[in-house]
Design an enzyme around this catalytic site. Sequence first.
Site, PDB file in Angstrom:
ATOM      1  N   HIS A 115      -9.741 -39.660-114.198  1.00 31.44           N
ATOM      2  CA  HIS A 115      -8.427 -39.782-114.833  1.00 31.44           C
ATOM      3  C   HIS A 115      -8.443 -39.298-116.280  1.00 31.44           C
ATOM      4  O   HIS A 115      -7.460 -39.413-116.989  1.00 31.44           O
ATOM      5  CB  HIS A 115      -7.988 -41.255-114.766  1.00 31.44           C
ATOM      6  CG  HIS A 115      -6.547 -41.478-115.052  1.00 31.44           C
ATOM      7  ND1 HIS A 115      -6.108 -42.259-116.102  1.00 31.44           N
ATOM      8  CD2 HIS A 115      -5.431 -41.023-114.428  1.00 31.44           C
ATOM      9  CE1 HIS A 115      -4.789 -42.281-116.112  1.00 31.44           C
ATOM     10  NE2 HIS A 115      -4.347 -41.542-115.108  1.00 31.44           N
ATOM     11  N   LYS A 139      -8.412 -36.955-119.699  1.00 35.20           N
ATOM     12  CA  LYS A 139      -7.670 -35.787-120.168  1.00 35.20           C
ATOM     13  C   LYS A 139      -8.346 -35.308-121.454  1.00 35.20           C
ATOM     14  O   LYS A 139      -8.344 -35.999-122.467  1.00 35.20           O
ATOM     15  CB  LYS A 139      -6.207 -36.127-120.480  1.00 35.20           C
ATOM     16  CG  LYS A 139      -5.419 -36.675-119.274  1.00 35.20           C
ATOM     17  CD  LYS A 139      -5.433 -38.171-119.223  1.00 35.20           C
ATOM     18  CE  LYS A 139      -4.462 -38.751-118.229  1.00 35.20           C
ATOM     19  NZ  LYS A 139      -4.661 -38.388-116.833  1.00 35.20           N
ATOM     20  N   ASP A 191     -14.397 -24.459-128.477  1.00 34.61           N
ATOM     21  CA  ASP A 191     -15.445 -23.952-129.365  1.00 34.61           C
ATOM     22  C   ASP A 191     -16.287 -25.066-129.980  1.00 34.61           C
ATOM     23  O   ASP A 191     -16.918 -24.854-131.025  1.00 34.61           O
ATOM     24  CB  ASP A 191     -14.833 -23.101-130.489  1.00 34.61           C
ATOM     25  CG  ASP A 191     -14.272 -21.779-129.964  1.00 34.61           C
ATOM     26  OD1 ASP A 191     -14.634 -21.387-128.834  1.00 34.61           O
ATOM     27  OD2 ASP A 191     -13.473 -21.148-130.680  1.00 34.61           O
ATOM     28  N   HIS A 193       3.942 -43.104-120.124  1.00 33.67           N
ATOM     29  CA  HIS A 193       2.614 -42.715-119.637  1.00 33.67           C
ATOM     30  C   HIS A 193       1.561 -42.877-120.730  1.00 33.67           C
ATOM     31  O   HIS A 193       0.399 -42.552-120.531  1.00 33.67           O
ATOM     32  CB  HIS A 193       2.664 -41.265-119.142  1.00 33.67           C
ATOM     33  CG  HIS A 193       1.490 -40.853-118.322  1.00 33.67           C
ATOM     34  ND1 HIS A 193       0.502 -40.015-118.804  1.00 33.67           N
ATOM     35  CD2 HIS A 193       1.130 -41.166-117.052  1.00 33.67           C
ATOM     36  CE1 HIS A 193      -0.398 -39.811-117.864  1.00 33.67           C
ATOM     37  NE2 HIS A 193      -0.052 -40.496-116.787  1.00 33.67           N
ATOM     38  N   LYS A 220      -1.187 -44.397-123.388  1.00 31.09           N
ATOM     39  CA  LYS A 220      -2.298 -45.339-123.278  1.00 31.09           C
ATOM     40  C   LYS A 220      -2.807 -45.624-124.685  1.00 31.09           C
ATOM     41  O   LYS A 220      -3.860 -45.151-125.105  1.00 31.09           O
ATOM     42  CB  LYS A 220      -3.426 -44.768-122.413  1.00 31.09           C
ATOM     43  CG  LYS A 220      -3.016 -44.489-120.952  1.00 31.09           C
ATOM     44  CD  LYS A 220      -2.557 -43.095-120.746  1.00 31.09           C
ATOM     45  CE  LYS A 220      -2.393 -42.716-119.288  1.00 31.09           C
ATOM     46  NZ  LYS A 220      -1.542 -43.514-118.470  1.00 31.09           N
ATOM     47  N   ASP A 273      -2.407 -54.108-136.404  1.00 33.34           N
ATOM     48  CA  ASP A 273      -2.301 -54.362-137.847  1.00 33.34           C
ATOM     49  C   ASP A 273      -2.036 -53.110-138.671  1.00 33.34           C
ATOM     50  O   ASP A 273      -2.322 -53.094-139.877  1.00 33.34           O
ATOM     51  CB  ASP A 273      -3.569 -55.053-138.367  1.00 33.34           C
ATOM     52  CG  ASP A 273      -3.748 -56.442-137.803  1.00 33.34           C
ATOM     53  OD1 ASP A 273      -2.765 -57.016-137.293  1.00 33.34           O
ATOM     54  OD2 ASP A 273      -4.881 -56.954-137.866  1.00 33.34           O
TER      55      ASP A 273
END
Length: 850
Positions: free
Chosen positions: A211, A213, A218, A620, A622, A627
Amino acid sequence: MDFHSLLRKAKHGLEDLLTDETHSHTHDDAQCHDQDIHAETSANRYGSFAPRSTGHAKWYVDGASYFWAVSMALEEARESIYILDWWLSPELYLRRPPARNERYRLDNLLKAAAERGVRVNVIVYKEVEAALTLNSQHTKHALEALHPNIKVFRHPDHRPSGVSLVSGLQDLHSGLMNFSLKTFDLARASEDALKNLYGTADDIVLYWAHHEKLCLIDGNVAFMGGLDMCFGRWDTNSHPIADAHPGNMDDIIFPGQDYNNARVYDFEDVDKWENNKLDRTKSSRMGWSDIAISLSGPVVNNLAEHFVQRWNFIFNKKYNAQNPGKYQLLEAPPAHYQHAPQPLLQGGGEFFEGLHDRFSRHMHGFFGGEEGGSHRQTAAAHIQLTRSCCQWSLGVKTEHSIANAYIEAIKNAKHFVYIENQFFITATSDEQRPVTNKIGAAIVDRIIRAYQYGEDFQVIVIMPAVPAFAGDLKSDGALGTRAIMEFQYNSINRGGHSIIETLRNAGIEDPHRYINFYNLRNYDRINTGGAMGRAEHESGVRYEDARREYDERYQGSDYHGRGDSQYRRYQEAASRLTDPTWDSVAACYMDSGPDLRTIPWTGPLEAELDAFVSEQLYIHSKVLIADDQLVICGSANLNDRSQRGDHDSEIAVVIEDPTPVDSYMGGRPYTASAFATSLRRQLYRKHLGLLAHQRPDVPDRNWTPITHDPVNDYDWGSPADRLVRDPMDHQFISLWRDTARRNTEIFSRAFHPVPDDKVRTWEDYDQFFSKHFVIPGEPAEQAQEGYKQGKVDYGHVVRDEFPGGVEEVKEWLSGVRGNLVEMPLQFLIDVEDLARDGLALNTLTDELYT
């Protein structure tokens, strides 16, 4: 170990259903003490394989800015491009509109890079085809056909037994061809059927997904977060959900399958543009709210190490034997950044207490206070890579350092925790099995501590109203969605051991003083006004027919053009027309946007009423922010699949930026972190409608890689910024809650969306929702009968609510600001079991849905 032995383990309540480990994989404290399970990672904070490092970070809110920045970096690549994705669409346009940006289609960018000598290595999740529509085989073949320098790995291999699979599914359908997990039929599948469907490797049933991404270029700059480079993810801060352009088809923003609303029709055969069944003259798309970052500095070395480890693990397991000589092992890239990480005190709270003293005195004059500067990073941020991985996903012992980081961030928070996540499934105790992650317990403990010591403390959670994509929650196809919703509600306020119930049992009469849950929703108006009909009449071509040929031009791979095309004929007719009707009214609920009541429309007023549409804005993201000082951002959802470590593979970074910002907390002066507080304020302003409308083709410095512009531009001290700078201020809290409540009331009356607090039983559901809408996929005769009864298409205005017609609708909708709405915690609360009523969820589907 055979499968029946695994089932016996599950029945005895062992925590690790699908492996031989009996380790819980989440802990009440942040550190893990089982050295046998985690011996190789236990020396680093959170139990991560990676030590604390440094670097610079830049945020991107939503896909338009993020993908533009990625496109710039891909154009500049000279040595290597490494990509990890759950799903990758070669035909994705990183810049919009497509008609003016053919060069920036992903496959074209990667081909150009490969032709100038760049090595492109891609890893994508190899899906179970009966369950998901990702078509990773298309991704692999399409990309590798572009150039020999492009190599694509798919993992894991699923090797089901065909005979056993058919046998296991006989009770569900008359034949295998009718069986589809795309509609979550797995909720009714037997355990043997599921095992045979997914297959096994090393005695592990491969239910779980890669899952992550990541795009690493480089060895110098990394992009990561919640956004896969695939269809359905590109969006602007304004989230327009209408995309009909009758005056000029070349203004289309979402071509082909990229115009998607999975609550109407899910993605289907994604290698074929023509299988987009969504009629954009009738149905809205579903907006996509997401967060990603770019990184530079020494932390990039850790990400490169992780990618190389993944690539070589898959090579040794699969491709060395499968394609001898075609693929090669990767060597860890040379470290571009050599300086050692700066020391951190143990615990984020202690670090930032020191930050207050160190920076406030010495740098206030340099920045001129909050209103006097752009808050350039003067020192590298402290950044640590964390991940979820194990034997099946990476060939290592189980690591769940993301879960540990979440728990420690919550425990150390002194003022607030803000969470945006696609899911919210967690446990407060062992009584909530099969859920095992204890992020919920950390939230409860921190709130109880605030209550006992009389502290002001807030937890805000933003999550989708519907965690999967079912349009009609009562349908059989929504069983899986309802299962996830049941686990979520049992985490929040039901089932006897939820967060809110546990807080009440601890003596906190009003838990909502400390914790609240919200969703996002928006509306738009589809431009089916007078220009569309006139252009269709003069050209002799239906708009949708011309649009489908447009899709063939910009999404198809073999378009060669036609002389007398429907697209050309329609365009020629449209070019001779003038029409003031707007193609989208998304700007109306954003900051300084026009009044909806003043937006022109040509054509029948009844048609305008029917042109208004609404949909949930799918979250979607995450992200956790604590604080205004610490940020956790990556690919991990807040559920067992992402947090346990032995299920889905994930990556996330913990960012602690020492660049100070003079701010306020609870009405008192406060030193915040520039990265954390600017990201949090940007998100709050977007949800409250305090950002200006964002066009898809007007980039600014927030649309560039961190290697171009090292920090985000943010309008510190502006009137809108002042409204959100203090997240604990009573005036801000009133603004937030009042906006959410008002938006909720407006959408509830206008569109009758579900979930809704008025719907406590299935009888309520029928009266509030079912009686008003024709649901996509209904048999034609049933749909026609519904129209005769006065029903409208799903997502449109409920006409009965507005006897004053479209003018009353516009008057009502003009009160919407931003997209924040309350989460309906009373939805179907009087239904004993959302998913299990008449349905026997088994131990394996329980695990899949959590």
